[in-house]
Design a protein around this motif. Structure first.
Motif, PDB file in Angstrom:
ATOM      1  N   ASP A  18     -10.379  11.630  22.541  1.00 43.99           N
ATOM      2  CA  ASP A  18      -8.886  11.393  21.713  1.00 43.99           C
ATOM      3  C   ASP A  18      -9.358  11.118  20.362  1.00 43.99           C
ATOM      4  N   SER A  19     -10.222  10.245  20.329  1.00 46.29           N
ATOM      5  CA  SER A  19     -10.672   9.600  18.908  1.00 46.29           C
ATOM      6  C   SER A  19     -11.422  10.880  18.061  1.00 46.29           C
ATOM      7  N   ALA A  20     -12.188  11.610  18.602  1.00 51.20           N
ATOM      8  CA  ALA A  20     -12.804  12.496  17.877  1.00 51.20           C
ATOM      9  C   ALA A  20     -11.669  13.648  17.374  1.00 51.20           C
ATOM     10  N   SER A  21     -10.666  14.052  18.283  1.00 52.77           N
ATOM     11  CA  SER A  21      -9.695  14.736  17.970  1.00 52.77           C
ATOM     12  C   SER A  21      -8.817  14.365  16.677  1.00 52.77           C
ATOM     13  N   ALA A  22      -8.604  12.855  17.046  1.00 50.18           N
ATOM     14  CA  ALA A  22      -7.537  12.345  15.924  1.00 50.18           C
ATOM     15  C   ALA A  22      -8.333  12.351  14.602  1.00 50.18           C
ATOM     16  N   ASP A  53       7.911   0.152  11.708  1.00 52.70           N
ATOM     17  CA  ASP A  53       8.103  -1.095  12.798  1.00 52.70           C
ATOM     18  C   ASP A  53       7.101  -0.991  13.658  1.00 52.70           C
ATOM     19  N   LYS A  54       7.275   0.379  14.280  1.00 52.36           N
ATOM     20  CA  LYS A  54       6.630   0.904  15.576  1.00 52.36           C
ATOM     21  C   LYS A  54       5.342   0.950  15.420  1.00 52.36           C
ATOM     22  N   LEU A  55       4.728   1.330  14.198  1.00 51.84           N
ATOM     23  CA  LEU A  55       3.223   1.629  13.986  1.00 51.84           C
ATOM     24  C   LEU A  55       2.691   0.233  13.530  1.00 51.84           C
ATOM     25  N   GLY A  56       3.435  -0.719  12.715  1.00 49.61           N
ATOM     26  CA  GLY A  56       2.872  -1.871  12.406  1.00 49.61           C
ATOM     27  C   GLY A  56       2.287  -1.794  10.805  1.00 49.61           C
ATOM     28  N   VAL A  57       3.023  -0.900  10.027  1.00 47.78           N
ATOM     29  CA  VAL A  57       2.642  -0.852   8.726  1.00 47.78           C
ATOM     30  C   VAL A  57       3.973  -0.748   7.840  1.00 47.78           C
ATOM     31  N   GLU A 101       3.950  10.781   4.262  1.00 51.02           N
ATOM     32  CA  GLU A 101       4.805  11.966   4.106  1.00 51.02           C
ATOM     33  C   GLU A 101       4.729  12.595   2.878  1.00 51.02           C
ATOM     34  N   ALA A 102       4.236  11.849   1.953  1.00 49.78           N
ATOM     35  CA  ALA A 102       4.099  12.544   0.454  1.00 49.78           C
ATOM     36  C   ALA A 102       2.823  13.188   0.343  1.00 49.78           C
ATOM     37  N   GLY A 103       1.917  12.899   1.274  1.00 46.98           N
ATOM     38  CA  GLY A 103       0.484  13.647   1.252  1.00 46.98           C
ATOM     39  C   GLY A 103      -0.473  12.781   0.342  1.00 46.98           C
ATOM     40  N   ILE A 104       0.032  11.405  -0.069  1.00 40.39           N
ATOM     41  CA  ILE A 104      -0.553  10.766  -1.005  1.00 40.39           C
ATOM     42  C   ILE A 104      -1.910  10.065  -0.187  1.00 40.39           C
ATOM     43  N   ASN A 105      -1.683   9.674   0.880  1.00 38.43           N
ATOM     44  CA  ASN A 105      -2.551   9.149   1.952  1.00 38.43           C
ATOM     45  C   ASN A 105      -2.313   9.792   3.308  1.00 38.43           C
ATOM     46  N   ALA A 106      -3.545   9.969   3.828  1.00 34.71           N
ATOM     47  CA  ALA A 106      -3.379  10.502   5.472  1.00 34.71           C
ATOM     48  C   ALA A 106      -3.668   9.179   6.236  1.00 34.71           C
ATOM     49  N   PRO A 107      -2.962   9.127   7.414  1.00 38.43           N
ATOM     50  CA  PRO A 107      -3.043   8.052   8.219  1.00 38.43           C
ATOM     51  C   PRO A 107      -4.589   7.853   8.931  1.00 38.43           C
ATOM     52  N   ARG A 108      -4.983   6.816   9.326  1.00 36.96           N
ATOM     53  CA  ARG A 108      -6.207   6.476   9.790  1.00 36.96           C
ATOM     54  C   ARG A 108      -6.188   7.447  11.206  1.00 36.96           C
ATOM     55  N   PRO A 109      -7.362   7.525  11.967  1.00 34.89           N
ATOM     56  CA  PRO A 109      -7.369   8.252  13.137  1.00 34.89           C
ATOM     57  C   PRO A 109      -6.611   7.516  14.175  1.00 34.89           C
ATOM     58  N   ASP A 110      -6.885   6.137  13.982  1.00 29.26           N
ATOM     59  CA  ASP A 110      -6.290   5.433  15.116  1.00 29.26           C
ATOM     60  C   ASP A 110      -4.636   5.425  14.877  1.00 29.26           C
ATOM     61  N   HIS A 111      -4.183   5.200  13.711  1.00 28.73           N
ATOM     62  CA  HIS A 111      -2.620   5.232  13.530  1.00 28.73           C
ATOM     63  C   HIS A 111      -2.143   6.647  13.885  1.00 28.73           C
ATOM     64  N   GLY A 137      -3.303   8.455  16.469  1.00 33.32           N
ATOM     65  CA  GLY A 137      -3.110   8.695  17.825  1.00 33.32           C
ATOM     66  C   GLY A 137      -1.820   7.562  18.233  1.00 33.32           C
ATOM     67  N   GLN A 138      -1.387   6.676  17.371  1.00 35.75           N
ATOM     68  CA  GLN A 138      -0.117   5.859  17.708  1.00 35.75           C
ATOM     69  C   GLN A 138       1.019   6.568  17.346  1.00 35.75           C
ATOM     70  N   LEU A 139       0.907   7.270  16.168  1.00 35.01           N
ATOM     71  CA  LEU A 139       2.032   8.227  15.837  1.00 35.01           C
ATOM     72  C   LEU A 139       2.469   9.377  16.854  1.00 35.01           C
ATOM     73  N   ALA A 140       1.433   9.878  17.531  1.00 35.55           N
ATOM     74  CA  ALA A 140       1.595  10.769  18.382  1.00 35.55           C
ATOM     75  C   ALA A 140       2.174  10.373  19.571  1.00 35.55           C
ATOM     76  N   ASN A 141       1.725   9.100  20.164  1.00 33.49           N
ATOM     77  CA  ASN A 141       2.629   8.500  21.280  1.00 33.49           C
ATOM     78  C   ASN A 141       4.016   7.987  20.815  1.00 33.49           C
TER      79      ASN A 141
END
Length: 382
Positions: free
Chosen positions: A12-16, A44-48, A57-67, A69-73
Motif C-alpha cells: 500500500d505504501s509503494a502504491s501510494a 478535519d478528518k485528514l488532520g490538515v 485540489e488546485a494542483g499546487i501541492n500533492a498529498p504525501r503518500p500517507d495522506h 492512503g488516508q484520503l482513500a479511506n
C-alpha cells in the motif's frame, strides 16, 4: 519472515508513493464532491488545514503518500483512483440544466455534477466493449436561445423523427435510451441532495439525463420530468441554469411531446371531472394536474375553473383517495441501457471487479451506477 499484514502495508505504501507522483488534483475534487464533503470537513478528518486541501485540489501541492492512503479511506476509493491517466469528464454547474434550481444549493449541484462526470466515465468504459445506440438528439434552438423554433414545433418534429405513432408516447425513457441518451434513475434518499429533482447535460460526447425519484416516486411526474429534460437537450444547447424562460419552454415541449394538442383536445372537456381526467391520464401516461393545465393552455376552461379543479384534486389526495403509482411498476420507464450494456459485455468475459479496477472505483459504486441498487423505499423502524 514478513507477515501478510506487513506485506500488504508495504504494498500500500509503494502504491501510494507512485500515485503521489502521478496525482490528479481533479480526482480529489470529484471524490470529495461525490461524497458531499466540504474542504473543511475533509481537512478535519485528514488532520490538515482547509488551505492544504485547497492546495491539493488546485494542483499546487500533492498529498504525501500517507495522506493519500488516508484520503482513500475517508472518501471510499482505492488509492489508484487519485492517479492521472484515465478519461475524465470535466463539468461544472453552468453546463447542466437543473430542474428546481432555486431550491438546489450550490453544494448539492456540485455533488450532482460529480455524479454525472462519473456516469459518463462508466458509459465510456462500457463503450470500449459494447456499441451503444447512436445519439440521435436533433438540435432545434428555441427563440430564447436565439433560434426560431417554438417548443411545440420541436416536440412535433421529434415525434416524427423518432417515428412515434399517434396517441400516447409509450415507454418514454426506453425510447430516449434507444436514441442514445444515457438515462440514470438515481436515488438521493437520506442525502442532503434530495432536493435535486432532475438534471441533464449535452456538453459531453453523449447526452446524459439523471432522474431522482426521491421527491415524488410517481410515474406521471417521472415521465413529465424526463420529457422536460429531453426538451432541454433539444432546445437549449447553450445552458442558462435557472433561466425561467428556458424552464417554461422545456415544460411546453414536455406537454406537447406527451399530449399533442391536436390529439389530446378530443379527450378533454370543459367540465373538469376528476374521474374522467384520471382515466385519460392513465391512458396518456400523464398526471391529472397535467391534463388540467393542458385544458387551460388550450383555452377549454377558465383560470377559475382550473383553480377549483386543482383544489378538488388536493382534497382527494389529502384524503388518501388518489395515491401515486411507483416508477418501478413500469419497466419501460426504468433506465436499462448501461445495465444491458454491462450484461452483454459480461457474456464476453467482463466482470464487475474488472470494470471496477478499470475505473478505480469500489465495486458497490459500479453496481449503483449500473442501476442495480434498489429504488424501493428503505424500511426504518423507530
Amino acid at each position: 519472515m514478513v507477515s501478510k499484514s506487513r506485506q500488504a502495508s508495504l504494498f500500500d505504501s509503494a502504491s501510494a508513493g507512485m500515485v503521489a507522483d502521478a496525482f490528479d488534483a481533479a480526482r480529489l475534487t470529484q471524490a470529495r464532491l461525490r461524497r458531499g464533503m466540504s474542504k473543511q470537513e475533509l481537512a478535519d478528518k485528514l488532520g490538515v488545514s482547509p488551505a492544504a486541501i485547497g492546495y491539493y485540489e488546485a494542483g499546487i501541492n500533492a498529498p504525501r503518500p500517507d495522506h493519500l492512503g488516508q484520503l482513500a479511506n475517508i472518501l471510499g476509493y482505492p488509492v489508484e483512483f487519485f492517479a492521472a491517466g484515465r478519461p475524465h469528464a470535466r463539468l461544472d454547474a453552468s453546463m447542466a440544466h437543473f430542474r428546481s434550481l432555486r431550491s438546489t444549493r450550490v453544494g448539492q449541484r456540485a455533488k450532482a455534477i460529480a455524479l454525472v462526470e462519473q456516469l459518463w466515465e462508466l458509459t465510456y468504459a462500457l463503450e470500449l466493449r459494447v456499441e451503444l445506440p447512436f445519439a440521435d438528439v436533433p438540435m432545434m434552438a428555441a427563440r430564447s436561445a436565439g433560434g426560431s423554433v417554438e417548443p411545440e414545433e420541436a416536440a412535433s418534429e421529434l415525434r416524427k423523427r423518432w417515428n412515434i405513432p399517434r396517441g400516447p408516447f409509450r415507454h418514454l425513457v426506453r425510447t430516449m435510451e434507444l436514441h442514445g441518451i444515457v438515462v440514470s434513475l438515481f436515488s438521493f434518499a437520506g442525502d442532503d441532495v434530495a432536493r435535486v429533482d432532475a438534471f441533464s447535460t449535452s456538453k459531453l460526447p453523449r447526452p446524459l439525463v439523471v432522474l431522482a425519484p426521491d421527491r415524488a416516486n410517481d410515474i406521471y411526474r417521472h415521465r413529465f420530468t424526463a420529457a422536460h429534460e429531453l426538451g432541454h437537450l433539444v432546445l437549449h444547447r447553450d445552458v442558462a441554469p435557472g433561466d425561467l424562460e428556458q424552464e417554461r419552454e422545456a415544460d411546453r415541449f414536455a406537454a406537447e411531446v406527451l399530449t399533442p394538442a391536436s390529439e389530446i383536445e378530443r379527450e378533454l372537456s370543459p367540465r373538469l371531472r376528476i374521474p374522467s381526467l384520471e382515466e385519460s391520464g392513465r391512458m396518456w401516461g400523464v398526471s391529472v394536474d397535467c391534463l388540467i393545465r393542458r385544458s387551460r393552455e388550450l383555452g377549454m376552461v377558465s383560470e377559475v375553473s382550473a383553480r377549483r379543479a386543482y383544489q378538488r384534486l388536493q382534497q382527494l389526495r389529502g384524503a388518501g383517495l388518489l395515491n401515486p403509482e411507483p416508477i418501478s411498476r413500469f419497466p419501460g420507464e426504468v433506465p436499462t441501457l448501461l445495465k444491458s450494456a454491462y450484461e452483454l459485455a459480461e457474456q464476453h468475459g467482463l466482470t464487475i471487479k474488472q470494470l471496477a479496477r478499470d475505473l478505480a472505483w469500489p465495486v458497490s459504486q459500479v453496481r449503483e451506477l449500473l442501476g442495480e441498487a434498489s429504488i424501493r423505499p428503505v424500511l426504518r423502524l423507530v
